[in-house]
Design a protein around this motif. Structure first.
Motif, PDB file in Angstrom:
ATOM      1  N   VAL A  72      14.920  45.973  80.595  1.00 22.78           N
ATOM      2  CA  VAL A  72      14.443  46.930  79.596  1.00 22.78           C
ATOM      3  C   VAL A  72      14.551  46.252  78.230  1.00 22.78           C
ATOM      4  O   VAL A  72      15.209  45.214  78.099  1.00 22.78           O
ATOM      5  CB  VAL A  72      15.275  48.240  79.616  1.00 22.78           C
ATOM      6  CG1 VAL A  72      15.169  48.938  80.963  1.00 22.78           C
ATOM      7  CG2 VAL A  72      16.740  47.977  79.266  1.00 22.78           C
ATOM      8  N   PRO A  73      13.917  46.810  77.202  1.00 27.82           N
ATOM      9  CA  PRO A  73      14.005  46.183  75.882  1.00 27.82           C
ATOM     10  C   PRO A  73      15.451  46.012  75.416  1.00 27.82           C
ATOM     11  O   PRO A  73      16.243  46.958  75.443  1.00 27.82           O
ATOM     12  CB  PRO A  73      13.257  47.156  74.973  1.00 27.82           C
ATOM     13  CG  PRO A  73      12.291  47.836  75.883  1.00 27.82           C
ATOM     14  CD  PRO A  73      13.006  47.981  77.189  1.00 27.82           C
ATOM     15  N   LEU A  74      15.793  44.802  75.011  1.00 27.87           N
ATOM     16  CA  LEU A  74      17.125  44.482  74.481  1.00 27.87           C
ATOM     17  C   LEU A  74      16.935  43.954  73.070  1.00 27.87           C
ATOM     18  O   LEU A  74      16.337  42.893  72.870  1.00 27.87           O
ATOM     19  CB  LEU A  74      17.817  43.443  75.363  1.00 27.87           C
ATOM     20  CG  LEU A  74      19.137  42.852  74.840  1.00 27.87           C
ATOM     21  CD1 LEU A  74      20.173  43.944  74.620  1.00 27.87           C
ATOM     22  CD2 LEU A  74      19.671  41.800  75.810  1.00 27.87           C
ATOM     23  N   ARG A  75      17.423  44.693  72.095  1.00 28.15           N
ATOM     24  CA  ARG A  75      17.280  44.316  70.699  1.00 28.15           C
ATOM     25  C   ARG A  75      18.648  43.975  70.109  1.00 28.15           C
ATOM     26  O   ARG A  75      19.660  44.578  70.473  1.00 28.15           O
ATOM     27  CB  ARG A  75      16.636  45.449  69.892  1.00 28.15           C
ATOM     28  CG  ARG A  75      15.242  45.822  70.369  1.00 28.15           C
ATOM     29  CD  ARG A  75      14.798  47.158  69.801  1.00 28.15           C
ATOM     30  NE  ARG A  75      14.792  47.166  68.358  1.00 28.15           N
ATOM     31  CZ  ARG A  75      14.850  48.281  67.613  1.00 28.15           C
ATOM     32  NH1 ARG A  75      14.975  49.466  68.190  1.00 28.15           N
ATOM     33  NH2 ARG A  75      14.824  48.198  66.299  1.00 28.15           N
ATOM     34  N   ILE A  76      18.667  43.020  69.196  1.00 28.34           N
ATOM     35  CA  ILE A  76      19.890  42.601  68.520  1.00 28.34           C
ATOM     36  C   ILE A  76      19.685  42.851  67.036  1.00 28.34           C
ATOM     37  O   ILE A  76      18.726  42.328  66.440  1.00 28.34           O
ATOM     38  CB  ILE A  76      20.180  41.111  68.764  1.00 28.34           C
ATOM     39  CG1 ILE A  76      20.058  40.774  70.249  1.00 28.34           C
ATOM     40  CG2 ILE A  76      21.559  40.738  68.240  1.00 28.34           C
ATOM     41  CD1 ILE A  76      19.884  39.286  70.516  1.00 28.34           C
ATOM     42  N   VAL A  77      20.556  43.659  66.423  1.00 24.48           N
ATOM     43  CA  VAL A  77      20.398  43.979  65.011  1.00 24.48           C
ATOM     44  C   VAL A  77      21.630  43.528  64.233  1.00 24.48           C
ATOM     45  O   VAL A  77      22.731  43.429  64.770  1.00 24.48           O
ATOM     46  CB  VAL A  77      20.138  45.480  64.788  1.00 24.48           C
ATOM     47  CG1 VAL A  77      18.820  45.897  65.437  1.00 24.48           C
ATOM     48  CG2 VAL A  77      21.282  46.332  65.334  1.00 24.48           C
ATOM     49  N   ASP A  78      21.413  43.254  62.959  1.00 20.69           N
ATOM     50  CA  ASP A  78      22.467  42.756  62.081  1.00 20.69           C
ATOM     51  C   ASP A  78      23.282  43.911  61.517  1.00 20.69           C
ATOM     52  O   ASP A  78      22.768  44.753  60.776  1.00 20.69           O
ATOM     53  CB  ASP A  78      21.823  41.956  60.945  1.00 20.69           C
ATOM     54  CG  ASP A  78      22.857  41.364  59.983  1.00 20.69           C
ATOM     55  OD1 ASP A  78      24.062  41.409  60.312  1.00 20.69           O
ATOM     56  OD2 ASP A  78      22.453  40.846  58.923  1.00 20.69           O
ATOM     57  N   ALA A  79      24.561  43.968  61.883  1.00 18.33           N
ATOM     58  CA  ALA A  79      25.477  44.989  61.369  1.00 18.33           C
ATOM     59  C   ALA A  79      26.683  44.314  60.729  1.00 18.33           C
ATOM     60  O   ALA A  79      27.819  44.757  60.891  1.00 18.33           O
ATOM     61  CB  ALA A  79      25.909  45.930  62.489  1.00 18.33           C
ATOM     62  N   SER A  80      26.443  43.241  59.987  1.00 16.49           N
ATOM     63  CA  SER A  80      27.533  42.439  59.439  1.00 16.49           C
ATOM     64  C   SER A  80      27.971  42.857  58.041  1.00 16.49           C
ATOM     65  O   SER A  80      28.962  42.342  57.524  1.00 16.49           O
ATOM     66  CB  SER A  80      27.117  40.957  59.410  1.00 16.49           C
ATOM     67  OG  SER A  80      25.977  40.771  58.583  1.00 16.49           O
ATOM     68  N   ALA A  81      27.261  43.800  57.419  1.00 18.28           N
ATOM     69  CA  ALA A  81      27.547  44.131  56.018  1.00 18.28           C
ATOM     70  C   ALA A  81      28.911  44.783  55.826  1.00 18.28           C
ATOM     71  O   ALA A  81      29.561  44.584  54.799  1.00 18.28           O
ATOM     72  CB  ALA A  81      26.442  45.039  55.468  1.00 18.28           C
ATOM     73  N   VAL A  82      29.351  45.580  56.809  1.00 16.72           N
ATOM     74  CA  VAL A  82      30.645  46.266  56.729  1.00 16.72           C
ATOM     75  C   VAL A  82      31.368  46.038  58.044  1.00 16.72           C
ATOM     76  O   VAL A  82      30.809  46.279  59.114  1.00 16.72           O
ATOM     77  CB  VAL A  82      30.474  47.781  56.482  1.00 16.72           C
ATOM     78  CG1 VAL A  82      31.840  48.473  56.458  1.00 16.72           C
ATOM     79  CG2 VAL A  82      29.718  48.043  55.190  1.00 16.72           C
TER      80      VAL A  82
END
Length: 314
Positions: A72-82
């Motif tokens: 299934v769709p696997l997305r990686i998102v940037d959550a490095s700000a906090v």
């Protein structure tokens, strides 16, 4: 492609978005991804979003390797700000395209029927959860139930979310009540999340088949540090929601600590009991420390999902 799954293309609507916060999980996230890839969920359109919280190891590389063949769709998102899982959850939900969102940990494992178990209940109820069992190696399904991810509130008796793992809810409900408060960068966000979700009036249901396997902390010192920091975080939540935690914010709470510990120590019959008394003492120490810290500084400003802003994929 695992048997029973349906490949979901990006031009089809997603019914459920699974959100996983990850920080330095290169060595462990593969177990969770393999469990998700093996879901028996025919006819259900769903996808996975991993919110990377600034990993310094090879977590992103591991995710990209799985992405090529994931069913299934696997997305990686940037959550490095906090720093913190609360912010990563908020980023992941902001990026989600599903009608509902489901939460699991990077180092835990969902049962093969996890997705399928939540589909029908989510048509009747806004928030659902299920039993959380001990994750053992080698893996087996019949382990002890540690707790349930939705359980009756001690204050009202109504079902409420307990923790962040093994919870699924309507996306619009999450956005409406604000999601996690990521001013809690370490501990306290789960309790605050459950309290505010209950206050929102969202309907909550328990699903026996929605089984989740949790990896317990094995190091005694690491566990005690977590208990201490959880206590510190609880003190912040008590202060923020003073109307709901009158006892914890009263003089009587302070006076109850000594007798409570004495009673617990007097009832010890085993090493397990002694460990429980130690955890209770460390928890109270953390809460006292948290209360003391709040005497010297004000409560941090709430940081809810609407503070996330634009989300970028990695």
């Amino acid at each position: 492609m695992p048997e029973g799954n349906v490949m979901v293309t990006n031009d089809r609507p997603i019914r459920i978005s699974v959100v996983i916060p990850a920080f330095n999980e290169a060595d462990s996230i593969g177990t969770q991804l393999n469990a998700l890839a093996s879901q028996i969920s025919p006819g259900v359109d769903w996808g996975v979003i991993v919110a990377d919280n600034g990993s310094q190891d090879k977590t992103v590389e591991v995710l990209r390797a799985h992405k090529e063949t994931f069913p299934v769709p696997l997305r990686i998102v940037d959550a490095s700000a906090v720093q913190g899982a609360a912010y990563a959850f908020n980023v992941g939900v902001t990026a989600a395209r599903g009608e509902s969102v489901a939460f699991c940990g990077a180092d835990d494992r969902v049962d093969r029927g996890w997705i399928a178990a939540m589909v029908e209940p989510l048509t009747q109820t806004e928030v659902v959860g299920g039993p959380i069992r001990r994750l053992e190696s080698p893996f087996r399904t019949g382990t002890d139930v540690l707790w349930n991810s939705v359980a009756p509130s001690r204050r009202t008796g109504q079902l409420m979310a307990v923790g962040s793992g093994n919870i699924a809810m309507h996306h619009d409900v999450y956005m409406a009540f604000g999601g996690f408060d990521h001013s809690h960068t370490r501990y306290g966000s789960d309790l605050d999340f459950g309290v505010r979700l209950q206050e929102s009036g969202a309907s909550v249901g328990f699903v026996e088949e929605m089984v989740y396997f949790f990896r317990p902390t094995t190091s005694s010192m690491t566990l005690l540090r977590k208990v201490l920091r959880s206590g510190q975080g609880e003190a912040v939540v008590w202060k923020r929601h003073e109307g709901l935690f009158r006892k914890e914010n009263s003089r009587s709470w302070w006076l109850s600590i000594g007798p409570e510990l004495i009673r617990a120590a007097a009832s010890m019959r085993s090493r397990s009991d002694a460990a429980g008394v130690l955890r209770l003492g460390v928890s109270r120490l953390g809460q006292i420390n948290g209360k003391w810290n709040l005497r010297r500084r004000s409560l941090p400003e709430q940081q809810l999902v609407d503070r996330v802003g634009d989300v970028h994929e990695l």
